[in-house]
Scaffold this motif. Structure first.
Motif, PDB file in Angstrom:
ATOM      1  N   SER A 127       0.855  -1.342  -0.002  1.00  0.00           N
ATOM      2  CA  SER A 127       0.011   0.128   0.124  1.00  0.00           C
ATOM      3  C   SER A 127       0.799   1.313  -0.048  1.00  0.00           C
ATOM      4  N   LYS A 128       0.379   2.248  -0.489  1.00  0.00           N
ATOM      5  CA  LYS A 128       1.016   3.727  -0.349  1.00  0.00           C
ATOM      6  C   LYS A 128      -0.207   4.704  -0.361  1.00  0.00           C
ATOM      7  N   MET A 129       0.260   5.871   0.241  1.00  0.00           N
ATOM      8  CA  MET A 129      -0.438   7.131   0.585  1.00  0.00           C
ATOM      9  C   MET A 129      -0.404   7.879  -0.712  1.00  0.00           C
ATOM     10  N   ILE A 130      -1.780   8.164  -1.144  1.00  0.00           N
ATOM     11  CA  ILE A 130      -1.908   9.126  -2.312  1.00  0.00           C
ATOM     12  C   ILE A 130      -2.866  10.339  -1.782  1.00  0.00           C
ATOM     13  N   PHE A 131      -2.538  11.685  -2.338  1.00  0.00           N
ATOM     14  CA  PHE A 131      -3.482  12.679  -1.744  1.00  0.00           C
ATOM     15  C   PHE A 131      -3.762  13.727  -2.728  1.00  0.00           C
ATOM     16  N   GLY A 132      -4.680  14.483  -2.371  1.00  0.00           N
ATOM     17  CA  GLY A 132      -5.115  15.672  -3.253  1.00  0.00           C
ATOM     18  C   GLY A 132      -6.582  15.127  -3.970  1.00  0.00           C
ATOM     19  N   PHE A 133      -7.439  15.807  -4.264  1.00  0.00           N
ATOM     20  CA  PHE A 133      -8.787  15.712  -4.786  1.00  0.00           C
ATOM     21  C   PHE A 133      -8.619  14.958  -6.125  1.00  0.00           C
ATOM     22  N   HIS A 134      -7.779  15.259  -7.039  1.00  0.00           N
ATOM     23  CA  HIS A 134      -7.548  14.871  -8.462  1.00  0.00           C
ATOM     24  C   HIS A 134      -7.164  13.409  -8.391  1.00  0.00           C
ATOM     25  N   THR A 141      -8.669  -0.898  -5.291  1.00  0.00           N
ATOM     26  CA  THR A 141      -7.606  -0.648  -4.751  1.00  0.00           C
ATOM     27  C   THR A 141      -7.468   0.363  -3.595  1.00  0.00           C
ATOM     28  N   VAL A 142      -8.486   0.960  -3.197  1.00  0.00           N
ATOM     29  CA  VAL A 142      -8.452   2.005  -2.110  1.00  0.00           C
ATOM     30  C   VAL A 142      -9.085   1.306  -0.982  1.00  0.00           C
ATOM     31  N   GLU A 143      -8.162   1.479   0.056  1.00  0.00           N
ATOM     32  CA  GLU A 143      -8.354   0.612   1.335  1.00  0.00           C
ATOM     33  C   GLU A 143      -9.025   1.642   2.305  1.00  0.00           C
ATOM     34  N   GLU A 144      -8.810   2.614   2.490  1.00  0.00           N
ATOM     35  CA  GLU A 144      -9.415   3.986   3.248  1.00  0.00           C
ATOM     36  C   GLU A 144      -8.993   5.166   2.984  1.00  0.00           C
ATOM     37  N   ILE A 145      -9.857   6.171   3.235  1.00  0.00           N
ATOM     38  CA  ILE A 145      -9.592   7.626   2.888  1.00  0.00           C
ATOM     39  C   ILE A 145      -9.708   8.542   3.942  1.00  0.00           C
ATOM     40  N   TYR A 146      -8.850   9.412   4.354  1.00  0.00           N
ATOM     41  CA  TYR A 146      -8.700  10.019   5.568  1.00  0.00           C
ATOM     42  C   TYR A 146      -9.217  11.602   4.905  1.00  0.00           C
ATOM     43  N   ILE A 147     -10.095  12.283   5.592  1.00  0.00           N
ATOM     44  CA  ILE A 147     -10.886  13.540   5.050  1.00  0.00           C
ATOM     45  C   ILE A 147     -10.561  14.550   6.181  1.00  0.00           C
ATOM     46  N   ASP A 148     -10.182  15.740   5.978  1.00  0.00           N
ATOM     47  CA  ASP A 148     -10.436  16.762   6.774  1.00  0.00           C
ATOM     48  C   ASP A 148     -11.741  17.111   7.514  1.00  0.00           C
ATOM     49  N   ALA A 149     -11.949  16.917   8.737  1.00  0.00           N
ATOM     50  CA  ALA A 149     -13.357  16.917   9.283  1.00  0.00           C
ATOM     51  C   ALA A 149     -13.838  18.352   9.266  1.00  0.00           C
ATOM     52  N   ARG A 172     -17.076  19.725  -3.221  1.00  0.00           N
ATOM     53  CA  ARG A 172     -16.104  18.871  -3.758  1.00  0.00           C
ATOM     54  C   ARG A 172     -15.866  17.872  -2.693  1.00  0.00           C
ATOM     55  N   MET A 173     -15.879  18.262  -1.490  1.00  0.00           N
ATOM     56  CA  MET A 173     -15.786  17.173  -0.339  1.00  0.00           C
ATOM     57  C   MET A 173     -16.627  16.237  -0.558  1.00  0.00           C
ATOM     58  N   GLN A 174     -18.039  16.811  -0.543  1.00  0.00           N
ATOM     59  CA  GLN A 174     -19.158  15.975  -0.494  1.00  0.00           C
ATOM     60  C   GLN A 174     -19.253  14.998  -1.647  1.00  0.00           C
ATOM     61  N   GLU A 175     -18.816  15.556  -2.770  1.00  0.00           N
ATOM     62  CA  GLU A 175     -18.728  14.448  -3.912  1.00  0.00           C
ATOM     63  C   GLU A 175     -17.928  13.324  -3.951  1.00  0.00           C
ATOM     64  N   GLY A 194      -7.040  18.298   2.386  1.00  0.00           N
ATOM     65  CA  GLY A 194      -7.890  17.621   3.010  1.00  0.00           C
ATOM     66  C   GLY A 194      -8.127  16.065   2.808  1.00  0.00           C
ATOM     67  N   VAL A 195      -7.546  15.571   1.862  1.00  0.00           N
ATOM     68  CA  VAL A 195      -7.845  14.356   1.176  1.00  0.00           C
ATOM     69  C   VAL A 195      -6.469  13.357   1.167  1.00  0.00           C
ATOM     70  N   VAL A 196      -6.593  12.206   1.811  1.00  0.00           N
ATOM     71  CA  VAL A 196      -5.478  11.291   1.905  1.00  0.00           C
ATOM     72  C   VAL A 196      -6.082  10.031   1.547  1.00  0.00           C
ATOM     73  N   ALA A 197      -5.609   9.181   0.867  1.00  0.00           N
ATOM     74  CA  ALA A 197      -5.980   7.725   0.522  1.00  0.00           C
ATOM     75  C   ALA A 197      -4.943   6.639   0.841  1.00  0.00           C
ATOM     76  N   LYS A 198      -5.356   5.811   1.445  1.00  0.00           N
ATOM     77  CA  LYS A 198      -4.374   4.604   1.295  1.00  0.00           C
ATOM     78  C   LYS A 198      -4.923   3.545   0.391  1.00  0.00           C
ATOM     79  N   ALA A 199      -3.983   3.258  -0.430  1.00  0.00           N
ATOM     80  CA  ALA A 199      -4.309   2.336  -1.575  1.00  0.00           C
ATOM     81  C   ALA A 199      -3.223   1.659  -2.021  1.00  0.00           C
ATOM     82  N   GLY A 200      -3.725   0.226  -2.596  1.00  0.00           N
ATOM     83  CA  GLY A 200      -2.720  -0.701  -3.305  1.00  0.00           C
ATOM     84  C   GLY A 200      -2.162  -0.317  -4.321  1.00  0.00           C
ATOM     85  N   GLU A 201      -1.442  -1.315  -5.112  1.00  0.00           N
ATOM     86  CA  GLU A 201      -0.932  -1.176  -6.320  1.00  0.00           C
ATOM     87  C   GLU A 201      -1.858  -0.948  -7.451  1.00  0.00           C
TER      88      GLU A 201
END
Length: 246
Positions: free
Chosen positions: A3-10, A22-30, A36-39, A70-77
């Motif tokens: 797994s690796k961390m990817i970030f940013g809305f795009h 491949t996306v395991e979990e997403i951390y978002i700014d509370a 944009r965040m809601q979408e 405000g967006v970070v995802a933990k994702a696989g290859e």
């Protein structure tokens, strides 16, 4: 699966769109509740991806930068092609490749991936050593292109280039001192455009392995272009020629 961390809305949205599995979990700014965040939250929920509320300080510590939006995802290859033979065997029509010889700035790599995606290049190829690699910063700058354009790293770039020549792929190197400019080159067939590093340009062996050398003509006062801009100029000239040929 690594797994690796990817970030940013795009980057995160593109991963959800193309390979949500491949996306395991997403951390978002509370603290963010904008459209944009809601979408993004709706897309994650539709893909059954776990969402974790976090504050800005925690997001900063996860990725080591404040530029996460405000967006970070933990994702696989990704399941994109990861070796040259797999890539080339799957291409229909003449390949269009971008070879980067020693790009060390992740912002330049990300921008190169972005223009490669825009111009319809089949892959970006780079050496494993003396190059930045596809890290989280490069993926963010790529604005989703890291999820769609195969980024293939090779141990020996010159040997890989010779293998491309054996497959009848024309190697077009770019350098400021070339006798011809890019508008005199034929990009309409199977072609790989070779770009050198930000400061030193192509290494000697890389240069010698090219079939032809061309320059990007400069009409103003600056002497050269950023590598990602030059890549875009060349890739879109190749695309223009291919459109004209059809």
């Amino acid at each position: 699966m690594k797994s690796k961390m990817i970030f940013g809305f795009h980057a995160v949205t593109a991963r959800l769109r193309h390979e949500a599995s491949t996306v395991e979990e997403i951390y978002i700014d509370a603290g963010r509740h904008d459209r944009r965040m809601q979408e993004l939250i709706r897309a994650a929920q539709a893909a059954n991806v776990r969402i974790i509320q976090a504050d800005d300080q925690r997001l900063n510590s996860i990725v080591g930068t404040r530029r996460h939006q405000g967006v970070v995802a933990k994702a696989g290859e990704l399941s994109l092609a990861r070796n040259l033979d797999e890539l080339l065997d799957a291409i229909v029509g003449p390949p269009l490749l971008l070879i980067l010889d020693g790009i060390t700035d992740p912002h330049n790599l990300g921008a190169c991936l972005r223009v490669a995606d825009g111009a319809g290049a089949h892959a970006v190829i780079a050496p494993k050593d003396r190059a930045v690699g596809l890290n989280a910063t490069a993926a963010k700058v790529a604005s989703g292109a890291a999820e769609t354009v195969p980024y293939i790293t090779v141990t020996n770039l010159a040997r890989t280039m010779r293998e491309l020549k054996e497959r009848d792929i024309w190697l077009i190197g770019t350098t400021e001192d070339a006798e011809k400019d890019l508008y005199e080159a034929d990009f309409s067939g199977a072609a790989a455009i070779v770009m050198g590093s930000e400061g030193e340009g192509m290494r000697r062996l890389t240069r010698e392995t090219c079939d032809i050398l061309v320059s990007v003509p400069m009409f103003g006062s600056v002497e050269s272009l950023n590598v990602s801009v030059a890549s875009g100029v060349c890739l879109y000239e190749a695309r223009r020629q291919r459109i004209a040929k059809t």
